[in-house]
Design a protein around this motif. Structure first.
Motif, PDB file in Angstrom:
ATOM      1  N   HIS A   1       0.845  -1.183   0.000  1.00  0.00           N
ATOM      2  CA  HIS A   1       0.000   0.000   0.000  1.00  0.00           C
ATOM      3  C   HIS A   1       0.884   1.238   0.000  1.00  0.00           C
ATOM      4  N   GLU A   2       0.664   2.112  -0.958  1.00  0.00           N
ATOM      5  CA  GLU A   2       1.364   3.397  -0.959  1.00  0.00           C
ATOM      6  C   GLU A   2       0.448   4.459  -0.384  1.00  0.00           C
ATOM      7  N   ARG A  28       2.247  -5.203   2.354  1.00  0.00           N
ATOM      8  CA  ARG A  28       3.188  -4.325   3.036  1.00  0.00           C
ATOM      9  C   ARG A  28       2.996  -2.880   2.591  1.00  0.00           C
ATOM     10  N   ALA A  29       3.769  -1.998   3.188  1.00  0.00           N
ATOM     11  CA  ALA A  29       3.666  -0.559   2.912  1.00  0.00           C
ATOM     12  C   ALA A  29       4.801  -0.076   2.019  1.00  0.00           C
ATOM     13  N   ALA A  34       7.084  12.258   0.567  1.00  0.00           N
ATOM     14  CA  ALA A  34       6.523  13.451  -0.079  1.00  0.00           C
ATOM     15  C   ALA A  34       5.002  13.426  -0.047  1.00  0.00           C
ATOM     16  N   ASN A  35       4.418  12.260  -0.246  1.00  0.00           N
ATOM     17  CA  ASN A  35       2.959  12.163  -0.195  1.00  0.00           C
ATOM     18  C   ASN A  35       2.441  12.491   1.205  1.00  0.00           C
ATOM     19  N   PHE A  36       3.156  12.035   2.231  1.00  0.00           N
ATOM     20  CA  PHE A  36       2.766  12.393   3.596  1.00  0.00           C
ATOM     21  C   PHE A  36       2.835  13.906   3.788  1.00  0.00           C
ATOM     22  N   TYR A  57       9.190  -0.987   1.217  1.00  0.00           N
ATOM     23  CA  TYR A  57       9.540  -0.248   0.016  1.00  0.00           C
ATOM     24  C   TYR A  57       9.495   1.241   0.346  1.00  0.00           C
ATOM     25  N   VAL A  58      10.458   1.997  -0.157  1.00  0.00           N
ATOM     26  CA  VAL A  58      10.507   3.428   0.120  1.00  0.00           C
ATOM     27  C   VAL A  58      10.644   4.199  -1.193  1.00  0.00           C
TER      28      VAL A  58
END
Length: 136
Positions: A1-2, A28-29, A34-36, A57-58
């Motif tokens: 999930h992004e 997983r995440a 930047a989205n945050f 994943y980042v």
């Protein structure tokens, strides 16, 4: 999930809600600082501890709280230094993916072009070097 903007799972509490509700090691995440930031969140201070157990994943991207403009990693309010340091210290063994969106950023797309992508690479490498994190 992004943690994409304009969806339910945009901020840490709602990301955690989704991740815990699905409750699967296969789900997983993807951490996108930047989205945050574009949702008014200081990523490391306001969400890292809660979401970290799920991060695999980042996205390497940063943004400014004032206006939400996208900037190279380490130049905005995405707390990249704190996050890569904490990931290193936690034994993170996931992936980093450059997603700079420096020339144009849309709701679900973006573009940097070759020169700005090189700039994004240079800034991320510098951030890792400054933190003593080996990359190859």
């Amino acid at each position: 999930h992004e943690n994409e903007k304009h969806i339910y799972g945009d901020v840490p509490a709602r990301c955690l809600d989704i991740l815990q509700a699905v409750d699967s090691p296969a789900f997983r995440a993807a951490w996108d600082p930047a989205n945050f930031v574009q949702c008014g969140v200081r990523p490391h201070d306001e969400g890292y501890k809660q979401v970290r157990p799920y991060v695999a994943y980042v996205h390497v991207k940063d943004a400014k709280l004032d206006g939400g403009g996208v900037v190279p990693a380490g130049e905005g309010d995405g707390q990249g230094r704190e996050t890569v340091r904490a990931l290193r210290d936690s034994g993170f063994d996931g992936f980093f993916s450059l997603e700079p969106h420096l020339a144009m950023a849309g709701a679900f797309s973006g573009f940097s072009g070759p020169d700005l992508f090189r700039l994004a690479v240079q800034r991320f490498k510098a951030l890792l070097d400054d933190e003593g994190i080996a990359w190859a």
